[in-house]
Scaffold this motif. Structure first.
Motif, PDB file in Angstrom:
ATOM      1  N   ASP A 163     -37.192  72.232  33.254  1.00 29.65           N
ATOM      2  CA  ASP A 163     -37.274  71.632  31.877  1.00 29.65           C
ATOM      3  C   ASP A 163     -37.751  72.699  31.093  1.00 29.65           C
ATOM      4  O   ASP A 163     -38.453  72.400  29.956  1.00 29.65           O
ATOM      5  N   GLY A 164     -37.775  73.707  31.496  1.00 30.22           N
ATOM      6  CA  GLY A 164     -38.170  75.030  30.445  1.00 30.22           C
ATOM      7  C   GLY A 164     -39.525  75.158  30.368  1.00 30.22           C
ATOM      8  O   GLY A 164     -40.064  75.731  29.380  1.00 30.22           O
ATOM      9  N   THR A 165     -40.483  74.542  31.062  1.00 32.14           N
ATOM     10  CA  THR A 165     -41.977  74.825  31.302  1.00 32.14           C
ATOM     11  C   THR A 165     -42.421  76.189  31.966  1.00 32.14           C
ATOM     12  O   THR A 165     -41.731  76.417  32.925  1.00 32.14           O
ATOM     13  N   PHE A 223     -47.604  67.397  29.421  1.00 35.45           N
ATOM     14  CA  PHE A 223     -46.350  67.215  29.760  1.00 35.45           C
ATOM     15  C   PHE A 223     -46.041  67.339  31.146  1.00 35.45           C
ATOM     16  O   PHE A 223     -44.870  66.959  31.531  1.00 35.45           O
TER      17      PHE A 223
ATOM     18  N   ARG B  69     -29.606  71.194  29.315  1.00 34.89           N
ATOM     19  CA  ARG B  69     -29.958  71.366  30.744  1.00 34.89           C
ATOM     20  C   ARG B  69     -28.812  71.286  31.621  1.00 34.89           C
ATOM     21  O   ARG B  69     -28.750  72.081  32.750  1.00 34.89           O
ATOM     22  N   PRO B  78     -37.119  76.195  26.754  1.00 39.21           N
ATOM     23  CA  PRO B  78     -38.139  74.987  26.501  1.00 39.21           C
ATOM     24  C   PRO B  78     -37.616  73.914  25.178  1.00 39.21           C
ATOM     25  O   PRO B  78     -37.270  74.696  24.421  1.00 39.21           O
ATOM     26  N   LYS B  95     -38.684  63.132  29.567  1.00 39.32           N
ATOM     27  CA  LYS B  95     -39.362  63.764  30.567  1.00 39.32           C
ATOM     28  C   LYS B  95     -38.203  64.214  31.675  1.00 39.32           C
ATOM     29  O   LYS B  95     -37.685  65.383  32.235  1.00 39.32           O
ATOM     30  N   GLY B  98     -35.393  66.022  30.983  1.00 37.65           N
ATOM     31  CA  GLY B  98     -35.558  67.630  30.908  1.00 37.65           C
ATOM     32  C   GLY B  98     -36.516  68.111  29.521  1.00 37.65           C
ATOM     33  O   GLY B  98     -36.414  69.299  29.419  1.00 37.65           O
ATOM     34  N   ALA B  99     -36.808  67.330  28.831  1.00 37.55           N
ATOM     35  CA  ALA B  99     -37.701  67.658  27.799  1.00 37.55           C
ATOM     36  C   ALA B  99     -38.932  68.371  28.269  1.00 37.55           C
ATOM     37  O   ALA B  99     -39.577  68.045  29.376  1.00 37.55           O
ATOM     38  N   THR B 100     -39.338  69.626  27.766  1.00 34.50           N
ATOM     39  CA  THR B 100     -40.471  70.081  28.004  1.00 34.50           C
ATOM     40  C   THR B 100     -41.989  69.659  27.763  1.00 34.50           C
ATOM     41  O   THR B 100     -42.875  69.697  28.243  1.00 34.50           O
ATOM     42  N   GLY B 101     -41.625  68.984  26.409  1.00 38.08           N
ATOM     43  CA  GLY B 101     -42.875  68.263  25.940  1.00 38.08           C
ATOM     44  C   GLY B 101     -42.614  67.513  24.708  1.00 38.08           C
ATOM     45  O   GLY B 101     -41.397  67.296  24.479  1.00 38.08           O
TER      46      GLY B 101
END
Lengths: 707, 121
Positions: A163-165, A223, B69, B78, B95, B98-101
């Motif tokens: 998820d890009g973290t 997150f 994604r 991100p 989340k 696929g959300a980073t935040g």
């Protein structure tokens, strides 16, 4: 920030008019999910943006509406026309909140609306927990005396990259909180050939000395907290890192492969005891040395994970600008400048002509060409689609027909037609009035319509289209039409006509536009409010437009508005009359002829025959100055006058001319005849004729002469 | 080198104000009106972070994330969601997609920069 508030204000206005439009559509089809979603989204946008720009009450209110439409969306509440009407009122209320978010009166109304929504929600089975006001959780940083040492384990899940973290950023964020000893655990790293580069096999153990509290630290992982293993424990309440040797002792313990929190905690307790015993202030240089050590540890971990930055290419970034919002003030001043430019360009042409310089002529013609293009683009920018006001009409039709117990449908065609912004805003009221008339006087009640074999629902057609440099707007209804006998009776009673006057239908309809005329026997609060068609006519004339009414009894009435596309520059013919310059708007010119002065002089009743067609005419040189000595050859310009063609006699025809209209003061005695004045290239002033008024004026004068 | 952020929001004022704050803080800004528009903007340009609204017409934030994604060169980028939801489920859904935040509206410049710091350095 104020600028952004303004942006939001404009945007909210757009959203509200979209809301109204959507609700009207929704009213025809309560089931339309897409439209319900649209309403939900509008409320959502208002709520979100409103809070961002400080419209807190507006935001809270729209939050409630959003919840309501969320319930409607998920079929817990069934949409009906009552809710739609209510939502419309809410829309109006939001519009008021937009003007003054903190007004106490408005807040009372807000509360009433909220109660209504709450009742709706209660009736459905949902728990209204969503209506609990959001409390923004600003985590206040408690003031603390000293540093504490935390023990933190961060074991991200294998798929954290998905998820890009980037877990390292979180470690970095922790290090920024104070001083840290970071240990990278790579025990789970598989054999090189088995490594999947898209998975994370690493975890971290961190000792952090900071003045932040536990919540700040867990916020770092907000997150990722659900899928990662995170342990945060207080190792010591005291500032252990300030103790000489403590960092190296803790580091030693930490990097011992089999360490755990308990071991560290034991070590920490020993250190705490030392700290309270010695209470020694450590020399600064030593502390910084320790710091240095920390850094190296961290950096080494970093290096292991840093991926090659293969994207570091310097390609230019495209900047996305599709549309730009510009304040109308700026546009106005742009138009002013363009007007000045056009005037200057006209001077240049004149100078080029007098100097007979080829070079200058070519240049000035190029300049003229550019100026025209520039002018066209500048004017085009001020054009907005007429659709912007049609939405209002839809609401008007809906509200009015409901309150009158009539069924009316508004069909709008050509709403994409663009008009000058100033004209559009000035048009709104007159058209509203025409529509009001159509509903109030035109469309019959359903029973009557049924009796007359008409569909129960009446229709009002709104149709806008271009016609040359004008725009023509038709507002038609399929109502009862105008009863000419009734109009005549009323006109007689008001001394507007005399008994025995023989009037054509057209003339009768024109009576409706005389001041103070109203045929409705009962003055309703809708159209009989003292503002009649005469005001409509005056407003349209002010815009250099025309109004005409046609009607057939039993079939319906049609009002036609003809308006110029823009107000400030007109294309005209530059002519002279008795060696004074005048401009005749090109839009009304039909054809130009040359006639001999004798032919004019010998004419009877001011009518001459040209190429077999008879034209009434106004001999302007004579009218303007009776003693004028006329030329041998005169120019005869035919112009359209209402539905006829009338000739105007002038002395000389100079050229086509773009006139920048400047208003003329009331000093000018005959200013009724002129739409304005313009400054010519040589600095002289030329009046711009309003041909309709000129012809009106001189033909009336002629009648008076006869009497 | 300056980082590039793609801002996706159907609200003009939000888009502009975030854009203003962030370009003021040294980021390069690209803007999109909705999810589909954002996908169109992911055309090979180097983009380091996507900040997207949740509710948008045509394609909403969650669909946008799933799309990004699912395929292509940007699948590890991100993505921050701007939400007004305080509900936990919604965040888990984001989340999971696929959300980073995420960041709750309303937020101020400091909060925005704080969240960006978590996902972009």
């Amino acid at each position: 920030m104020e600028d952004f508030r303004k942006l939001f204000y404009d945007e909210a206005r757009d959203l509200l008019s979209k809301l109204e439009e959507t609700l009207l559509l929704l009213e025809d089809n309560f089931e339309n999910k897409e439209l319900i979603n649209e309403v939900f989204r509008i409320m959502h946008s208002l709520k979100g943006s409103g809070a961002m720009f400080g419209f807190l009450n507006l935001s809270k209110f729209t939050h409630n509406l959003e919840t309501l439409y969320d319930e409607i969306r998920s079929d817990t509440i069934t949409l009906n026309s009552e809710i739609i009407t209510f939502t419309m009122q809410c829309g109006d209320h939001v519009s008021k909140l937009l003007e003054n978010d903190d007004d106490d009166e408005l807040l009372k109304v807000t509360d009433d609306f909220k109660t209504y929504i709450n009742n709706l929600l209660k009736n459905s089975d949902t728990i209204s927990h969503q209506l609990v006001e959001d409390k923004s959780k600003h985590s206040e940083i408690p003031t603390k005396s000293g540093n504490k040492v935390f023990y933190i384990e961060f074991d991200p899940c294998e798929d954290i990259f998905n998820d890009g973290t980037n877990p390292l950023y979180l470690v970095d964020e922790l290090i920024d909180f104070g001083e840290a000893i970071v240990k990278l655990n790579y025990n789970n790293l598989p054999d090189f050939y088995d490594i999947n580069p898209e998975k994370c096999y690493l975890s971290w153990t961190i000792l952090l000395s900071t003045n932040k509290d536990k919540r700040d630290i867990s916020d770092v992982f907000i997150f990722v907290e659900d899928e990662s293993n995170i342990v945060i424990e207080v190792l010591s309440d005291k500032d252990l890192f300030s103790l000489k040797n403590s960092v190296s002792i803790l580091k030693h313990e930490l990097f011992n492969n089999h360490t755990n929190f308990i071991n560290l905690k034991t070590e920490a307790i020993t250190l705490e005891e030392q700290l309270s015993e010695t209470d020694i202030i450590i020399p600064i240089d030593q502390k910084s040395e320790d710091k240095e050590e920390n850094k190296t540890t961290v950096e080494s971990t970093k290096k292991e994970l840093t991926k090659p930055d293969n994207q570091a290419v310097t390609n230019p970034q495209p900047i996305n600008i599709d549309t730009v919002k510009v304040s109308s003030l700026k546009l106005d001043s742009l138009i002013n400048l363009v007007s000045e430019l056009v005037t200057t360009q006209a001077r240049l042409i004149t100078i080029a002509h007098t100097n007979k310089s080829n070079e200058l002529s070519v240049l000035s013609e190029d300049f003229q060409h550019l100026t025209r293009q520039f002018r066209d683009i500048a004017f085009d920018m001020r054009l907005i689609p007429i659709e912007t006001i049609v939405v209002k009409f839809k609401r008007l039709v809906r509200d009015l027909s409901k309150s009158l117990g009539k069924k009316v449908n508004l069909v709008a065609v050509g709403t994409e037609t663009e008009l000058d912004k100033n004209i559009i805003s000035a048009l709104s009221d007159p058209i509203m009035h025409i529509i009001r008339n159509a509903i109030d006087h035109g469309i019959e009640i359903p029973e009557t319509r049924k009796k007359n074999n008409k569909p129960e629902t009446g229709t009002i057609y709104f149709d806008a289209k271009y016609s040359g440099t004008s725009i023509i707007i038709h507002i038609k209804d399929d109502g009862a039409g105008i009863n000419t006998a009734k109009v005549l009776k009323k006109a007689l009673a008001n001394d507007l006509i005399q008994l025995g006057d023989d009037l054509t239908n057209e003339q009768i309809f024109n009576l409706l536009m005389l001041p103070g005329f109203s045929t409705s026997e009962v003055v309703t609060n809708i159209s009989g409010r003292g503002v009649g068609m005469d005001v409509v006519r005056k407003k349209i004339l002010d815009l250099h437009g025309e109004v005409s009414i046609t009607s057939e009894e039993g079939i319906g009435t049609s009002v036609k508005l003809k308006l110029p596309l823009t107000l400030s520059i007109i294309d005209g013919l530059l002519v002279t009359i008795n060696s004074e310059s005048f401009i005749i708007p090109l839009s009304s010119v039909v054809q130009i002829y040359q006639v001999n002065e004798k032919k004019i002089r010998n004419s009877v009743n001011n009518i001459i025959d040209i190429e077999g067609v008879q034209f009434p005419f106004v001999n302007l040189p004579k009218k303007f100055d009776n003693s004028s000595a006329s030329n041998q050859v005169l120019h005869f310009i035919t112009v359209s006058y209402h539905n006829k063609t009338v000739g105007l006699v002038v002395n000389e025809l100079i050229s086509e001319y773009q006139a920048v209209l400047k208003p003329i003061g009331s000093i000018q005695q005959n200013n009724e005849l002129f739409a304005g004045a313009t400054i010519l290239g040589d600095g002289k002033i030329a009046f711009v004729m309003d041909t309709n008024k000129v012809i009106d004026f001189y033909s009336n004068q002629k009648n008076e002469e006869h009497e | 080198m300056n980082k590039t952020i793609l801002i996706v929001d159907d609200s003009y004022s939000i888009r502009e104000s975030i854009g203003f704050f962030l370009s003021d803080s040294g980021f390069i800004i690209i803007k999109a009106n909705d999810g589909q528009d954002a996908i169109d903007k992911l055309d090979g340009t180097k983009i380091d972070l996507i900040i997207s609204d949740l509710h948008m017409p045509i394609m909403n934030g969650i669909e946008l994330i799933k799309n990004v994604r699912g395929t292509g060169n940007y699948r590890r980028i991100p993505i921050l969601l701007l939400t007004t939801e305080t509900l936990k489920e919604k965040k888990l859904e984001a989340k999971k997609a696929g959300a980073t935040g995420w960041l709750n509206k309303p937020f101020d410049k400091q909060q925005l920069l704080g969240v960006i710091k978590k996902v972009l350095r």
